[in-house]
Scaffold this motif. Structure first.
Motif, PDB file in Angstrom:
ATOM      1  N   LEU A 182     109.989  87.792  85.756  1.00 13.12           N
ATOM      2  CA  LEU A 182     109.387  88.495  86.876  1.00 13.12           C
ATOM      3  C   LEU A 182     110.342  88.526  88.066  1.00 13.12           C
ATOM      4  N   ARG A 183     110.346  89.645  88.757  1.00 14.36           N
ATOM      5  CA  ARG A 183     111.106  89.723  90.008  1.00 14.36           C
ATOM      6  C   ARG A 183     110.441  88.869  91.069  1.00 14.36           C
ATOM      7  N   ARG A 184     111.202  88.157  91.837  1.00 16.31           N
ATOM      8  CA  ARG A 184     110.667  87.357  92.932  1.00 16.31           C
ATOM      9  C   ARG A 184     110.838  88.053  94.277  1.00 16.31           C
ATOM     10  N   CYS A 185     111.770  89.004  94.348  1.00 19.26           N
ATOM     11  CA  CYS A 185     112.018  89.690  95.612  1.00 19.26           C
ATOM     12  C   CYS A 185     112.705  91.025  95.343  1.00 19.26           C
ATOM     13  N   LEU A 186     112.779  91.841  96.380  1.00 19.28           N
ATOM     14  CA  LEU A 186     113.530  93.091  96.350  1.00 19.28           C
ATOM     15  C   LEU A 186     114.602  93.025  97.428  1.00 19.28           C
ATOM     16  N   CYS A 187     115.805  93.386  97.088  1.00 22.92           N
ATOM     17  CA  CYS A 187     116.904  93.400  98.056  1.00 22.92           C
ATOM     18  C   CYS A 187     117.215  94.860  98.384  1.00 22.92           C
ATOM     19  N   ILE A 188     116.930  95.269  99.617  1.00 20.48           N
ATOM     20  CA  ILE A 188     117.004  96.673 100.006  1.00 20.48           C
ATOM     21  C   ILE A 188     117.944  96.851 101.198  1.00 20.48           C
ATOM     22  N   ASP A 189     118.810  97.855 101.115  1.00 15.39           N
ATOM     23  CA  ASP A 189     119.639  98.278 102.240  1.00 15.39           C
ATOM     24  C   ASP A 189     118.845  99.354 102.983  1.00 15.39           C
ATOM     25  N   VAL A 190     118.057  98.940 103.957  1.00 14.08           N
ATOM     26  CA  VAL A 190     117.097  99.825 104.610  1.00 14.08           C
ATOM     27  C   VAL A 190     117.789 100.944 105.391  1.00 14.08           C
ATOM     28  N   LEU A 191     118.761 100.598 106.213  1.00  5.21           N
ATOM     29  CA  LEU A 191     119.412 101.579 107.085  1.00  5.21           C
ATOM     30  C   LEU A 191     120.702 102.145 106.502  1.00  5.21           C
ATOM     31  N   ARG A 192     120.983 101.817 105.231  1.00  6.21           N
ATOM     32  CA  ARG A 192     122.191 102.306 104.564  1.00  6.21           C
ATOM     33  C   ARG A 192     123.456 101.925 105.336  1.00  6.21           C
ATOM     34  N   ASP A 193     123.412 100.706 105.897  1.00  6.15           N
ATOM     35  CA  ASP A 193     124.553 100.221 106.673  1.00  6.15           C
ATOM     36  C   ASP A 193     125.210  99.001 106.048  1.00  6.15           C
ATOM     37  N   GLY A 194     124.846  98.709 104.792  1.00  4.61           N
ATOM     38  CA  GLY A 194     125.438  97.579 104.094  1.00  4.61           C
ATOM     39  C   GLY A 194     124.742  96.255 104.356  1.00  4.61           C
ATOM     40  N   VAL A 195     123.694  96.267 105.186  1.00  4.32           N
ATOM     41  CA  VAL A 195     122.955  95.036 105.498  1.00  4.32           C
ATOM     42  C   VAL A 195     121.793  94.897 104.517  1.00  4.32           C
ATOM     43  N   GLU A 196     121.771  93.784 103.788  1.00  3.66           N
ATOM     44  CA  GLU A 196     120.745  93.559 102.764  1.00  3.66           C
ATOM     45  C   GLU A 196     119.495  92.954 103.385  1.00  3.66           C
ATOM     46  N   PHE A 197     118.347  93.552 103.056  1.00  2.00           N
ATOM     47  CA  PHE A 197     117.059  93.077 103.574  1.00  2.00           C
ATOM     48  C   PHE A 197     116.226  92.593 102.395  1.00  2.00           C
ATOM     49  N   VAL A 198     115.725  91.358 102.454  1.00  2.00           N
ATOM     50  CA  VAL A 198     115.007  90.745 101.334  1.00  2.00           C
ATOM     51  C   VAL A 198     113.501  90.849 101.555  1.00  2.00           C
ATOM     52  N   MET A 199     112.807  91.453 100.597  1.00  2.00           N
ATOM     53  CA  MET A 199     111.352  91.566 100.628  1.00  2.00           C
ATOM     54  C   MET A 199     110.782  90.692  99.511  1.00  2.00           C
ATOM     55  N   LEU A 200     109.847  89.842  99.846  1.00  2.00           N
ATOM     56  CA  LEU A 200     109.284  88.884  98.888  1.00  2.00           C
ATOM     57  C   LEU A 200     108.098  89.492  98.152  1.00  2.00           C
ATOM     58  N   LEU A 201     107.947  89.124  96.879  1.00  2.00           N
ATOM     59  CA  LEU A 201     106.861  89.648  96.039  1.00  2.00           C
ATOM     60  C   LEU A 201     105.852  88.552  95.733  1.00  2.00           C
ATOM     61  N   ARG A 202     104.565  88.898  95.833  1.00  2.00           N
ATOM     62  CA  ARG A 202     103.477  87.987  95.495  1.00  2.00           C
ATOM     63  C   ARG A 202     102.550  88.687  94.506  1.00  2.00           C
ATOM     64  N   TYR A 203     102.427  88.101  93.313  1.00  2.00           N
ATOM     65  CA  TYR A 203     101.607  88.686  92.246  1.00  2.00           C
ATOM     66  C   TYR A 203     100.182  88.137  92.313  1.00  2.00           C
ATOM     67  N   GLU A 204      99.195  89.008  92.206  1.00  2.00           N
ATOM     68  CA  GLU A 204      97.803  88.571  92.199  1.00  2.00           C
ATOM     69  C   GLU A 204      97.358  88.240  90.773  1.00  2.00           C
ATOM     70  N   CYS A 205      96.564  87.156  90.637  1.00  2.00           N
ATOM     71  CA  CYS A 205      95.981  86.764  89.353  1.00  2.00           C
ATOM     72  C   CYS A 205      97.056  86.572  88.287  1.00  2.00           C
ATOM     73  N   LEU A 206      98.069  85.807  88.591  1.00  2.00           N
ATOM     74  CA  LEU A 206      99.166  85.593  87.656  1.00  2.00           C
ATOM     75  C   LEU A 206      98.839  84.414  86.739  1.00  2.00           C
ATOM     76  N   PRO A 207      98.778  84.635  85.410  1.00  2.00           N
ATOM     77  CA  PRO A 207      98.438  83.558  84.462  1.00  2.00           C
ATOM     78  C   PRO A 207      99.660  82.688  84.147  1.00  2.00           C
ATOM     79  N   ASP A 208      99.425  81.606  83.382  1.00  2.00           N
ATOM     80  CA  ASP A 208     100.504  80.679  83.041  1.00  2.00           C
ATOM     81  C   ASP A 208     101.625  81.367  82.279  1.00  2.00           C
ATOM     82  N   HIS A 209     101.286  82.337  81.423  1.00  2.00           N
ATOM     83  CA  HIS A 209     102.297  82.967  80.575  1.00  2.00           C
ATOM     84  C   HIS A 209     103.469  83.495  81.401  1.00  2.00           C
ATOM     85  N   CYS A 210     103.150  84.054  82.571  1.00  2.00           N
ATOM     86  CA  CYS A 210     104.168  84.735  83.341  1.00  2.00           C
ATOM     87  C   CYS A 210     105.090  83.762  84.093  1.00  2.00           C
ATOM     88  N   PHE A 211     104.797  82.468  84.039  1.00  2.00           N
ATOM     89  CA  PHE A 211     105.695  81.509  84.664  1.00  2.00           C
ATOM     90  C   PHE A 211     106.712  80.996  83.653  1.00  2.00           C
TER      91      PHE A 211
END
Length: 211
Positions: A182-211
């Motif tokens: 599973l992805r834990r975050c997204l790394c996005i260059d928001v302003l297209r200026d080479g600066v990386e912006f990290v967005m965190l992901l939170r999954y709802e109702c995640l069972p044991d299998h996915c860990f």
């Protein structure tokens, strides 16, 4: 007829000749099969423990709250077929959140084509995912769909009461391959200026299998 002659005749006879011509189903018969297929879902419990069929049936009947009758058949091990009487029940179950049984993930898919259940991969599940640490500039429906597409196939977006994102995060419903990490975050260059912006992901109702 000698034994040699019998052997010679048998060697010239193909299996196709022996079994007869290939027969085709007519449209009326095909329609019956397609109707049954359209009311069926195939599910697989992603766990090593053998699941009790009757317990599973009772649990999911309460969880799914189907309006009309639903029957369940065991295919093999932890793979099941679910037959619905109401197309809306089937649609609601399929598009709902992830199905969890005894903290195991139940992956559901629609059978297609001939409905060859044993050839189905059964490895995709739908999750509501919250994307946190999103800058105000990215709080739009189109950007939310783009961010969700990085995770998997976007099925729905929770736009909030205003019709656009107005909370602390973006919430998307995404179908993902649960055989992969599973992805834990997204790394996005928001302003297209080479600066990386990290967005965190939170999954709802995640069972044991996915860990």
């Amino acid at each position: 007829m000698s034994a040699d002659e019998t052997v010679r005749l048998c060697s010239t006879m193909s299996l196709k000749d022996w079994e007869g011509l290939v027969r085709r189903l007519n449209e009326e018969l095909l329609d019956d099969g397609k109707k049954k297929l359209s009311l069926c879902l195939v599910g697989k419990i992603l766990g090593n423990k053998l699941i009790n069929r009757e317990v599973l049936r009772l649990v999911i009947l309460r969880a799914w709250r189907v309006r009309k009758e639903m029957t369940m058949e065991v295919v093999t091990n932890n793979i099941f077929k679910f037959y619905f009487q109401d197309p809306e029940d089937r649609k609601r179950v399929l598009t709902g959140g992830p199905c969890i049984f005894d903290n195991y993930l139940l992956v559901l898919e629609e059978p297609t084509g001939r409905g060859d259940v044993l050839s189905m991969k059964l490895h995709r599940a739908k999750f509501w995912i919250r994307i946190h640490n999103v800058s105000l500039l990215c709080m739009t429906k189109r950007i939310g769909r783009f961010l969700g597409s990085i995770i998997g196939d976007v099925l729905d977006i929770d736009e909030g009461e205003s019709g656009d994102f107005d909370g602390e995060y973006i919430k998307v419903n995404v179908a993902i391959d649960v055989d992969k990490l599973l992805r834990r975050c997204l790394c996005i260059d928001v302003l297209r200026d080479g600066v990386e912006f990290v967005m965190l992901l939170r999954y709802e109702c995640l069972p044991d299998h996915c860990f």
